[in-house]
Design an enzyme around this catalytic site. Structure first.
Site, mmCIF file in Angstrom:
data_model
loop_
_atom_site.group_PDB
_atom_site.id
_atom_site.type_symbol
_atom_site.label_atom_id
_atom_site.label_comp_id
_atom_site.label_asym_id
_atom_site.label_seq_id
_atom_site.Cartn_x
_atom_site.Cartn_y
_atom_site.Cartn_z
ATOM 1 C CG HIS A 140 -96.347 8.319 102.746
ATOM 2 N ND1 HIS A 140 -95.605 9.314 102.153
ATOM 3 C CD2 HIS A 140 -95.441 7.404 103.193
ATOM 4 C CE1 HIS A 140 -94.320 9.033 102.248
ATOM 5 N NE2 HIS A 140 -94.191 7.868 102.868
ATOM 6 C CG HIS A 157 -87.765 -5.650 67.968
ATOM 7 N ND1 HIS A 157 -89.118 -5.864 68.123
ATOM 8 C CD2 HIS A 157 -87.536 -4.372 68.384
ATOM 9 C CE1 HIS A 157 -89.681 -4.765 68.602
ATOM 10 N NE2 HIS A 157 -88.751 -3.857 68.768
ATOM 11 C CG HIS A 201 -86.379 -6.052 71.974
ATOM 12 N ND1 HIS A 201 -85.936 -5.772 73.244
ATOM 13 C CD2 HIS A 201 -85.280 -6.061 71.185
ATOM 14 C CE1 HIS A 201 -84.621 -5.599 73.217
ATOM 15 N NE2 HIS A 201 -84.203 -5.774 71.977
ATOM 16 C CG ASN A 228 -76.622 -4.308 70.686
ATOM 17 O OD1 ASN A 228 -76.857 -3.183 71.116
ATOM 18 N ND2 ASN A 228 -77.578 -5.221 70.527
ATOM 19 C CG ASP A 286 -76.747 -1.637 75.440
ATOM 20 O OD1 ASP A 286 -75.852 -1.766 76.295
ATOM 21 O OD2 ASP A 286 -76.551 -1.767 74.218
ATOM 22 N N GLY A 287 -81.054 -1.873 76.996
ATOM 23 C CA GLY A 287 -82.300 -1.320 77.522
ATOM 24 C C GLY A 287 -82.632 -1.884 78.886
ATOM 25 C CD GLU A 295 -90.958 0.752 97.188
ATOM 26 O OE1 GLU A 295 -91.019 1.309 98.305
ATOM 27 O OE2 GLU A 295 -90.129 1.073 96.302
ATOM 28 C CG HIS A 337 -99.757 2.401 106.213
ATOM 29 N ND1 HIS A 337 -99.417 1.102 106.537
ATOM 30 C CD2 HIS A 337 -99.289 3.178 107.218
ATOM 31 C CE1 HIS A 337 -98.762 1.095 107.698
ATOM 32 N NE2 HIS A 337 -98.679 2.344 108.145
ATOM 33 C CG PHE A 384 -94.547 3.431 98.316
ATOM 34 C CD1 PHE A 384 -94.539 4.721 97.827
ATOM 35 C CD2 PHE A 384 -94.193 3.225 99.645
ATOM 36 C CE1 PHE A 384 -94.190 5.798 98.631
ATOM 37 C CE2 PHE A 384 -93.840 4.276 100.456
ATOM 38 C CZ PHE A 384 -93.835 5.578 99.955
ATOM 39 C CB ILE A 418 -77.633 -0.531 68.671
ATOM 40 C CG1 ILE A 418 -76.374 -0.342 67.820
ATOM 41 C CG2 ILE A 418 -78.876 -0.078 67.891
ATOM 42 C CD1 ILE A 418 -76.167 1.062 67.296
ATOM 43 C CB SER A 476 -95.072 -0.110 108.477
ATOM 44 O OG SER A 476 -94.270 0.792 109.209
#
Length: 666
Positions: A478, A31, A71, A190, A160-161, A416, A466, A442, A192, A390
């Site tokens: 769950h 890249h 990247h 940028n 941006d990603g 999470e 759990h 989760f 893009i 919990s």
């Protein structure tokens, strides 16, 4: 905008562009666009601000730098090489090649100066948040007037990603809530991404978004003007009560006559002709991988870095004279050594736990372990994703981490994925031993951060409670079925599913002592009975799998984990009454067991004896131990909403089912 970048700094930036496009072209993969577009931003930060010592990339008080948009790894490799780190030009020429120090995305441990593994977008931001939290809490604990022994910034580059990924919301929202004033993110705006111009799928008002999080935001910075970026960094450094986002407008692939500003510069080589055209357009008349001496001199950070570290060490020396106990404790923590009394204290905790013989849930046993270990391990930093009551992760000495001061417990909220990424950042920073917690089901939200902790082989601890249909009425949304097996599939991840209080204590101790990878602790909601053991069995828990209960002339072996160990013990009694002696093997951590020598594994699981495994989850994993001719009592479908004991009966995970499985085999 008026570009005020000096001639030498323009050459410094163009050196990055040249190295990036040449390395990507030579590898025929990579890249080039981001490094070419962020070159002046890198000059401003690395050339004027970043405190690092190329001769000692692990200097504890260095600024941390995270390339979240990983990247663009050639940007980081170019910077490390140019500033004098031990990353020779030959390694840049081997970009993306087998066993090079310059893999396609930055990998922790490959090259000095790479602070974390990035590439899965957004996770670097969560790591940076964790690093900034670590700096905050260590500074609060150890700094004294005149002795700022922990005092550094955490900088991150993001694109941006990164900001599209949901983890950026989770992590940056929490960073704003905590007011992490030493976290500065430079956003490569940028416009893009791989598919093209982002206005078709990313139209957020990013400055407003981060302002809503409580960040200091500097918008519309000319990312190609070193002076403008420098001024923004200086302004951000002056904001001490909020993290800062510097929105830098850039052109991806800047300098490329035909591909700048286009997605064609994002994720593919420019091509030989375009590389030549770019050289001409930039006025860069040097051959590939050649950097002129004046540019090397301008980038060289070795003298400055050595002076910075030397000044810090002089401060630490004075600190040691004024505060010897604090200095010794800080040195121990930064070196990653456990306390001198660790072995004696943990042996005592195991002995006390065995003597109590409590029948409680392993989540409660985990809380007891945390309570005991925290007294001897002050660097323990815990947290939960809005489930402290919990997961049972609070202890008597827990102090919430807030907007000011220190603490040792993070209320992550329902975040999470960010929690796991922040735990990774805490571990990478050093000086703390972090853990996070949520329900096992989760873990899927956090999956990629768990994977990266294993890829980096860092000491990140995750508490997952759990753990099965045993949680009961919350139902199949769950109730974990496949999660334990899926965690075991991650290379270098140790997964402990203890059967009782003693195994839970041993699992916690093993997780803290482990220096070469992460640990998942998988715990029950429901009570489980204490299992008596002799001294040999007690010592063997650390080997991951051991003989819990034996019988002369055993005709079969039953392997069990967690809450199902009690079923195996019950089946042993029933089978004995029917004249069928069996051996029960508790296997709280299959990964540790598999690392034992062949003789030990054979002693625990002798060849020729039929084998039955029992675990309240998917069954395929256990075929590696029982074979196709063995039996597995488990669950290959989703659960139901009902009380836990009813569900075990409904799904046939019972003493009677284990007994019947053994009888079919013998």
């Amino acid at each position: 905008m008026t570009d005020t970048t000096s001639s030498i700094e323009r050459d410094m930036a163009n050196a990055i562009r040249a190295l990036a496009m040449d390395a990507v072209q030579k590898a025929n993969s990579g890249h080039p666009g981001m490094p070419m577009g962020m070159a002046e931003i890198a000059v401003a930060l690395w050339g004027r601000h970043l405190r690092h010592n190329p001769a000692n990339a692990a200097w504890p008080n260095r600024d941390r730098f995270v390339l979240s948009n990983g990247h663009g790894s050639m940007l980081l490799y170019a910077l490390l090489h140019l500033t004098g780190h031990d990353l020779p030009m030959e390694e840049l020429k081997r970009f993306r090649q087998l066993h090079s120090k310059t893999p396609g995305h930055p990998e922790y441990g490959c090259a000095p100066g790479v602070e974390t593994t990035t590439g899965p977008l957004g996770q670097g931001l969560s790591n940076a948040v964790g690093m900034a939290i670590a700096e905050r809490i260590l500074a609060a604990e150890f700094n004294r007037p005149g002795f700022p022994v922990i005092d550094h910034f955490t900088y991150a580059f993001a694109g941006d990603g990164c900001l599209m990924e949901g983890i950026s919301h989770e992590a940056c929202s929490l960073a704003g809530t905590l007011g992490l004033g030493k976290l500065i993110v430079l956003y490569d705006d940028n416009g893009i991404s791989i598919d093209g111009h982002v206005e078709g799928w990313f139209t957020d008002d990013t400055p407003a978004r981060f302002a809503a999080y409580g960040w200091d935001v500097i918008p519309n910075i000319d990312g190609h003007d070193v002076e403008a970026v420098d001024a923004a960094i200086r302004a951000a450094q002056g904001v001490t009560d909020r993290p800062s986002l510097l929105c830098c407008k850039t052109v991806i692939g800047k300098g490329s006559p035909n591909k700048a500003g286009s997605h064609e510069a994002h994720g593919a080589p420019l091509g030989e002709a375009e590389v030549a055209a770019t050289r001409a357009a930039l006025g860069w008349h040097y051959p590939p991988f050649e950097i002129p001496a004046h540019v090397y001199r301008a980038w060289d950070a070795r003298a400055r870095g050595a002076a910075l570290e030397r000044a810090w060490r002089e401060t630490v020396d004075g600190y040691a004279r004024a505060h010897p106990a604090l200095a010794a404790e800080l040195e121990r923590r930064l070196a990653g050594r456990l306390p001198a009394n660790w072995d004696a204290a943990t042996r005592a905790l195991v002995g006390q736990t065995a003597a109590k013989g409590e029948t409680i849930a392993t989540r409660k046993a985990s809380q007891n372990a945390i309570e005991g270990l925290a007294k001897v391990l002050p660097e323990l930093v815990g947290g939960s994703a809005d489930l402290a009551g919990s997961n049972l992760t609070l202890w008597s000495g827990a102090r919430p981490i807030g907007r000011t001061g220190g603490g040792n417990y993070l209320h992550y909220g329902v975040r999470e994925f960010a929690m796991a990424g922040i735990v990774n950042g805490l571990a990478l920073h050093g000086g703390v031993v972090p853990f996070g917690a949520t329900f096992l089901v989760f873990a899927d939200y956090a999956r990629n951060a768990l994977r990266l902790s294993a890829l980096m082989r860092i000491r990140a601890i995750e508490v997952f409670t759990h753990d099965s249909i045993g949680l009961g009425e919350d139902g199949p949304t769950h109730q974990s079925v496949e999660q334990i097996a899926s965690l075991r599939l991650i290379p270098h991840m140790d997964v402990w599913r203890p059967a009782d209080t003693v195994e839970t204590m041993v699992a916690w101790i093993a997780a803290v002592e482990r220096g070469d990878g992460p640990t998942s602790l998988v715990l029950t909601r429901q009570n489980v009975p204490f299992q008596p053991r002799d001294a040999a069995a007690l010592a063997a828990i650390r080997r991951g799998g051991y003989v819990l209960a034996d019988a002369s002339g055993a005709r079969a072996v039953v392997i069990a984990t967690g809450s199902e160990v009690a079923l195996a013990i019950g089946a042993k009694a029933q089978l004995a009454a029917d004249g069928i002696p069996i051996r029960v093997v508790s296997m709280p951590c299959a990964e540790v067991f598999d690392r034992q020598d062949a003789a030990y594994r054979e002693a625990v699981l002798p060849q020729g004896l039929p084998r039955v495994a029992v675990e309240a989850g998917v069954t395929d994993y256990w075929r590696k131990y029982v074979g196709l001719d063995g039996a597995v009592v488990g669950l290959d479908r989703f659960g139901e909403s009902a009380p836990g004991p009813e569900l075990f009966k409904h799904f046939g995970i019972t003493v009677e089912a284990v007994t019947a499985a053994v009888k079919r085999l013998v």
